[in-house]
Motif scaffolding. Structure first.
Motif, mmCIF file in Angstrom:
data_model
loop_
_atom_site.group_PDB
_atom_site.id
_atom_site.type_symbol
_atom_site.label_atom_id
_atom_site.label_comp_id
_atom_site.label_asym_id
_atom_site.label_seq_id
_atom_site.Cartn_x
_atom_site.Cartn_y
_atom_site.Cartn_z
ATOM 1 N N ILE A 14 21.491 17.472 -50.155
ATOM 2 C CA ILE A 14 22.652 17.298 -49.270
ATOM 3 C C ILE A 14 23.447 16.204 -49.308
ATOM 4 O O ILE A 14 22.686 15.047 -48.906
ATOM 5 N N TYR A 15 24.616 15.886 -49.908
ATOM 6 C CA TYR A 15 25.352 14.539 -49.797
ATOM 7 C C TYR A 15 26.417 14.687 -48.909
ATOM 8 O O TYR A 15 27.491 15.515 -48.998
ATOM 9 N N VAL A 16 26.602 13.668 -48.091
ATOM 10 C CA VAL A 16 27.754 13.663 -47.199
ATOM 11 C C VAL A 16 28.643 12.376 -47.318
ATOM 12 O O VAL A 16 27.934 11.588 -47.959
ATOM 13 N N PRO A 17 29.710 12.257 -46.811
ATOM 14 C CA PRO A 17 30.653 11.048 -46.947
ATOM 15 C C PRO A 17 29.693 9.572 -46.386
ATOM 16 O O PRO A 17 28.969 9.797 -45.567
ATOM 17 N N ASP A 18 30.096 8.753 -47.069
ATOM 18 C CA ASP A 18 29.221 7.359 -46.911
ATOM 19 C C ASP A 18 30.483 6.492 -46.592
ATOM 20 O O ASP A 18 31.326 6.184 -47.042
ATOM 21 N N ASP A 19 30.314 6.053 -45.207
ATOM 22 C CA ASP A 19 31.308 5.227 -44.368
ATOM 23 C C ASP A 19 30.897 3.748 -44.480
ATOM 24 O O ASP A 19 31.566 2.889 -43.983
ATOM 25 N N GLY A 20 29.639 3.537 -45.150
ATOM 26 C CA GLY A 20 29.240 2.081 -45.153
ATOM 27 C C GLY A 20 28.334 1.647 -44.059
ATOM 28 O O GLY A 20 27.809 0.710 -44.177
ATOM 29 N N THR A 21 28.466 2.569 -42.955
ATOM 30 C CA THR A 21 27.533 2.008 -41.948
ATOM 31 C C THR A 21 26.381 3.174 -41.773
ATOM 32 O O THR A 21 25.501 2.674 -40.961
ATOM 33 N N GLY A 22 26.447 4.173 -42.257
ATOM 34 C CA GLY A 22 25.288 5.062 -42.272
ATOM 35 C C GLY A 22 25.457 5.991 -40.958
ATOM 36 O O GLY A 22 24.675 6.622 -40.681
ATOM 37 N N LYS A 23 26.639 5.911 -40.351
ATOM 38 C CA LYS A 23 26.847 6.604 -39.222
ATOM 39 C C LYS A 23 27.091 8.092 -39.474
ATOM 40 O O LYS A 23 26.434 9.208 -38.661
ATOM 41 N N ILE A 24 27.851 8.464 -40.317
ATOM 42 C CA ILE A 24 28.174 9.865 -40.792
ATOM 43 C C ILE A 24 26.897 10.638 -41.365
ATOM 44 O O ILE A 24 26.429 11.652 -40.834
ATOM 45 N N VAL A 25 25.967 9.780 -42.075
ATOM 46 C CA VAL A 25 24.640 10.308 -42.581
ATOM 47 C C VAL A 25 23.816 10.686 -41.530
ATOM 48 O O VAL A 25 23.176 11.937 -41.128
ATOM 49 N N GLN A 26 23.769 9.692 -40.352
ATOM 50 C CA GLN A 26 22.994 10.077 -39.264
ATOM 51 C C GLN A 26 23.533 11.130 -38.429
ATOM 52 O O GLN A 26 22.660 11.928 -37.791
ATOM 53 N N ALA A 27 24.813 11.579 -38.293
ATOM 54 C CA ALA A 27 25.282 12.362 -37.477
ATOM 55 C C ALA A 27 24.961 13.663 -38.075
ATOM 56 O O ALA A 27 24.540 14.584 -37.374
ATOM 57 N N TYR A 28 24.969 13.859 -39.514
ATOM 58 C CA TYR A 28 24.515 15.100 -39.996
ATOM 59 C C TYR A 28 22.988 15.349 -40.124
ATOM 60 O O TYR A 28 22.423 16.474 -39.560
ATOM 61 N N LYS A 29 22.262 14.153 -39.773
ATOM 62 C CA LYS A 29 20.529 14.377 -39.655
ATOM 63 C C LYS A 29 20.199 14.767 -38.402
ATOM 64 O O LYS A 29 19.281 15.079 -38.062
ATOM 65 N N THR A 30 21.125 14.571 -37.562
ATOM 66 C CA THR A 30 20.756 14.941 -36.076
ATOM 67 C C THR A 30 21.663 15.986 -35.470
ATOM 68 O O THR A 30 21.356 16.520 -34.514
ATOM 69 N N ALA A 31 22.611 16.545 -36.219
ATOM 70 C CA ALA A 31 23.195 17.776 -35.782
ATOM 71 C C ALA A 31 22.529 19.008 -35.951
ATOM 72 O O ALA A 31 21.507 19.263 -36.617
ATOM 73 N N THR A 32 22.962 19.929 -34.990
ATOM 74 C CA THR A 32 22.183 21.374 -34.686
ATOM 75 C C THR A 32 21.924 21.933 -35.935
ATOM 76 O O THR A 32 23.051 22.179 -36.908
ATOM 77 N N ASN A 33 20.921 22.425 -36.431
ATOM 78 C CA ASN A 33 20.471 22.905 -37.557
ATOM 79 C C ASN A 33 20.423 22.049 -38.816
ATOM 80 O O ASN A 33 19.630 22.263 -39.849
#
Length: 236
Positions: free
Chosen positions: A188-207
């Motif tokens: 699963i590939y998600v937006p890359d904002d350069g900080t990793g915050k979006i990736v982390q948000a997905y990794k911790t979101a419900t389900n």
């Protein structure tokens, strides 16, 4: 009824004067292609008991509907020979089972939809893209806010899911059940904002957290699968 009677005799249909297709083409095995430049809506089940637009048209291989806005329930359900790349930049609404059990391989553009509805009942297997044996790659739009349960259930080749939404859409139970994503071999590939915050948000979101080990920034796709990246880069 023009679309119904024309379809009985012609395998290749052009209906560029129509804006909507009714529900009476279903189970027609003579149709091989359809072009509807001005078509903006395919309707689903209606009160008269008719089936959905192209449901069960097993020989339908190509569809050109660039201006489509609404695809309702089961519109292309069971179109097992359908190999069209889904590129619907004007799409706003898609409903249960719209492409379930179809032959689609790649979804590049779902327009501005905000929701992909889940199965009405897990036993029905009527998620929008459920039971698609050839589906390999999916791009989900930035506008997306929710993905229902069992949407991609039993898609055995679904290895690459690209989500353009910067905020993780809500994800229903079983959305990726019986896919390579669920088994840990897909990505699963998600937006890359350069900080990793979006990736982390997905990794911790419900389900979504159930697939944390499969979630990467979109930039990683260029390394993981450069051929695929080159093919879809304009949509990212």
């Amino acid at each position: 009824n023009a679309i119904m009677w024309c379809s009985l005799f012609s395998p290749n249909i052009k209906m560029n004067s129509l804006s909507s297709i009714d529900t009476r083409v279903f189970n027609n095995t003579k149709i091989k292609s359809f072009e509807g430049i001005n078509v903006t809506a395919f309707v689903g089940y209606d009160s008269s008991g008719y089936n959905s637009a192209f449901e069960g048209c097993t020989e339908l291989a190509e569809v050109s509907i660039p201006n489509i806005e609404v695809i309702k329930t089961y519109a292309f359900h069971g179109c097992s020979n359908l190999s069209t790349i889904l590129d619907f930049q004007h799409l706003t609404t898609i409903e249960n089972g719209a492409f379930s059990a179809s032959g689609i391989k790649v979804i590049k553009n779902l327009g501005k939809i905000t929701s992909i509805p889940g199965a009405r009942d897990w036993m029905l297997n009527d998620g929008v893209f459920a039971n698609c044996p050839n589906l390999e790659t999916v791009i989900l739009p930035q506008s997306l806010t929710s993905i229902g349960g069992y949407v991609f259930r039993q898609d055995p080749k679904l290895e690459s899911v690209i989500v353009l939404a910067t905020t993780p859409p809500t994800l229903g139970n079983g959305a990726f059940i019986d896919t390579p994503i669920a088994s840990g071999t897909g990505s699963i590939y998600v937006p890359d904002d350069g900080t990793g915050k979006i990736v982390q948000a997905y990794k911790t979101a419900t389900n979504w957290s159930s697939f944390a080990s499969c979630i990467f920034p979109i930039s990683q796709l260029a390394t993981d699968n450069p051929e695929l990246y080159a093919e879809i880069e304009e949509y990212l």
